[in-house]
Design a protein around this motif. Structure first.
Motif, short mmCIF file in Angstrom:
data_model
loop_
_atom_site.label_atom_id
_atom_site.label_comp_id
_atom_site.label_asym_id
_atom_site.label_seq_id
_atom_site.Cartn_x
_atom_site.Cartn_y
_atom_site.Cartn_z
N LEU A 25 -1.77 2.67 3.04
CA LEU A 25 -2.71 3.12 4.05
C LEU A 25 -3.29 2.38 5.07
O LEU A 25 -3.15 2.59 6.12
N SER A 26 -3.43 1.16 4.74
CA SER A 26 -3.88 0.14 6.04
C SER A 26 -2.97 -0.19 6.82
O SER A 26 -3.02 -0.41 8.07
N THR A 27 -1.62 -0.53 6.04
CA THR A 27 -0.42 -0.55 7.17
C THR A 27 -0.27 0.34 8.13
O THR A 27 0.34 0.12 9.27
N MET A 28 -0.37 1.47 7.46
CA MET A 28 -0.09 2.83 8.28
C MET A 28 -1.09 3.12 9.26
O MET A 28 -1.22 4.08 10.10
N GLY A 29 -2.32 2.42 9.34
CA GLY A 29 -3.40 2.58 10.20
C GLY A 29 -4.21 3.69 9.63
O GLY A 29 -4.76 4.43 10.49
N LEU A 30 -4.38 4.19 8.12
CA LEU A 30 -4.67 5.36 7.83
C LEU A 30 -6.28 4.86 6.95
O LEU A 30 -6.21 3.83 6.59
N PRO A 31 -7.26 5.82 7.09
CA PRO A 31 -8.53 5.29 6.23
C PRO A 31 -8.10 5.30 4.70
O PRO A 31 -7.35 6.07 4.41
N VAL A 32 -8.84 4.47 3.98
CA VAL A 32 -8.64 4.08 2.70
C VAL A 32 -9.76 4.69 1.67
O VAL A 32 -9.50 4.74 0.33
N GLY A 33 -10.57 5.37 2.24
CA GLY A 33 -11.78 5.92 1.50
C GLY A 33 -11.25 7.00 0.45
O GLY A 33 -11.76 7.14 -0.76
N ILE A 34 -10.02 7.81 0.47
CA ILE A 34 -9.43 8.58 -0.18
C ILE A 34 -9.16 7.84 -1.73
O ILE A 34 -9.31 8.75 -2.65
N VAL A 35 -8.94 6.73 -1.91
CA VAL A 35 -8.72 5.94 -3.05
C VAL A 35 -9.82 6.30 -3.96
O VAL A 35 -9.93 6.06 -5.14
N GLY A 36 -11.10 5.91 -3.28
CA GLY A 36 -12.46 5.99 -4.15
C GLY A 36 -12.81 7.55 -4.32
O GLY A 36 -13.25 7.96 -5.55
#
Length: 463
Positions: A402-413
């Motif tokens: 997600l971070s490499t793709m430039g996407l928000p990571v909040g969905i993991v939580g």
């Protein structure tokens, strides 16, 4: 009836189920059948406890604290023998190799297969999210999810402080004895690396100091025999461990949370099943009967499913590869050990790809674009190798992608409530992927014992 009395009754019921499995063992019932029966009994018993007392009740917690003597105790026994097993198996395998070029080719081939299958898994995961029209836009955020999201973002910050190069360098142990304790982030691969170097060193002195090399090889052969006997003792307890682990999982599951995200659960398991079918197709193309594979590895996959630990399943994985599937010891140990951290089809392939497709629309990206999907698959494959240096399984794999793709990571939580349920299937697929890498690599290199693979399963005294 007091809670104390109720807990005692629950313990007695568990002991009765344990005895039923022991009775089946004495009657010579097939090991795989006993493992499956243990899982079914655990589901039923856990469901009864859940319906009677509720997953968060004190009675459930107290009962499971006693059940843990069997379930968690078994997992700890398996983890106890992982490091000794890796050391003696890899050193013994390498010292028996006549051509060092074979070792390099085998290791590279195994890693290549793991990354290739992970890329396929990523494509399947993305396709599953698209087919179910999954999106992060509709997820509701509660207090628990907010806390989990903050925790995930904290892990991302810690993760990003180390570049992938540094994570890979940390596979080389500065203190191999510390790596043996299992405390490091890349402990399994560190022990593999150290053991391989010892094996190579022994090979290098065969000509100059043949007596020393021969003595060391005899010592390692003796140690290997002892450790493998210890493995047999521990594996004998598998049905009981599966029973207790499944009872605990089912009795403590929050069905309300699962129901809220049931569509994601269904999409995840559909992707996991499709990837497992890909494993079977690979076997078919290589001339192996996929149904034989299923029959021989089902006990291993069931334990991986219930325990949710690829590392804990390592002894079972190696034993099945060597004794049931005909994979040479060196290939079996390398593929199983690499598969714990590199190219995990479920955790590092399917899961992060599904999340990326779900999150993309929230930042204005069309997940159907070929360029997006191609970039995603490449990052999933490469990222699965980078995870080797940090540990953390699916969470870190998702953070990397997600971070490499430039996407928000909040969905993991946001998905933390159903994480255990999905992780069961992911772990089983990870283990299967490692076994496929062992079978495929040894077949390509012409080292596979096809007779062992195709022969009928014979019940042994340890199984």
């Amino acid at each position: 009836m007091s809670s104390y009395t109720t807990v005692i009754i629950n313990i007695l019921a568990m002991l009765a189920l344990v005895y039923s499995l022991y009775y089946m063992q004495r009657k010579g019932v097939n090991f795989g059948i006993r493992v499956m029966v243990g899982m079914v009994l655990g589901i039923l018993f856990g469901g009864v406890l859940q319906s009677l007392f509720g997953g968060s009740s004190t009675i459930i917690k107290q009962s499971n604290s006693w059940f843990d003597l069997i379930g968690s105790g078994y997992v700890r026994l398996l983890k106890m023998i992982v490091m000794p097993l890796i050391i003696v198996s890899i050193i013994s395998a390498i010292t028996n190799i006549k051509d060092m070029k074979i070792l390099g080719k085998a290791g590279g081939l195994i890693i290549g297969i793991l990354l290739f299958t992970t890329a396929i898994a990523g494509l399947i995961g993305a396709g599953s999210s698209l087919a179910f029209h999954l999106s992060a836009e509709g997820l509701q955020v509660g207090e628990a999810e907010l806390g989990a999201t903050k925790s995930v973002e904290g892990k991302l910050t810690a993760f990003q402080t180390k570049p992938i190069q540094q994570q890979l360098i940390e596979i080389i142990p500065t203190n191999p004895f510390y790596a043996l304790t299992g405390q490091g982030s890349a402990d399994t691969l560190s022990v593999v690396f150290f053991s391989a170097l010892i094996g190579i060193a022994v090979l290098s002195i065969k000509q100059s100091k043949p007596q020393s090399a021969e003595f060391f090889m005899k010592v390692m052969k003796t140690a290997n025999d002892v450790v493998m006997q210890l493995v047999d003792f521990v594996l004998l307890l598998t049905p009981y461990g599966v029973l207790a682990l499944m009872t605990k999982f089912v009795s403590t599951s929050n069905y309300a949370d699962i129901y809220k995200l049931i569509e994601f659960v269904v999409a995840s398991y559909l992707a996991l099943i499709l990837m497992f079918i890909v494993h079977l197709i690979i076997l078919s193309f290589m001339g192996f009967n996929p149904f034989t594979y299923i029959k021989k590895v089902i006990p291993v996959l069931i334990f991986a499913f219930t325990s949710r630990t690829s590392a804990g399943t390592l002894p079972l994985t190696i034993e099945a590869l060597i004794n049931k599937l005909g994979v040479p010891s060196g290939y079996a140990n390398l593929s199983a050990s690499f598969g714990v951290s590199i190219g995990q089809n479920g955790c590092a392939g399917i899961y992060p790809a599904m999340l990326a497709v779900m999150v993309a629309p929230t930042v204005g990206i069309n997940p159907l674009e070929i360029s997006f999907l191609l970039k995603l698959v490449i990052i999933v494959a490469i990222g699965s190798f980078g995870i080797a240096g940090v540990g953390g399984g699916a969470t870190f794999a998702a953070l990397v992608v997600l971070s490499t793709m430039g996407l928000p990571v909040g969905i993991v939580g946001l998905l933390i409530a159903i994480e255990p349920l999905i992780d069961m299937g992911r772990t089983a697929l990870n283990v299967s992927g490692a076994m496929i890498a062992g079978i495929a690599s040894s077949k390509i290199m012409g080292e596979m014992d096809t007779e062992t693979y195709h022969q009928e399963i014979l019940e042994t005294k340890t199984m």
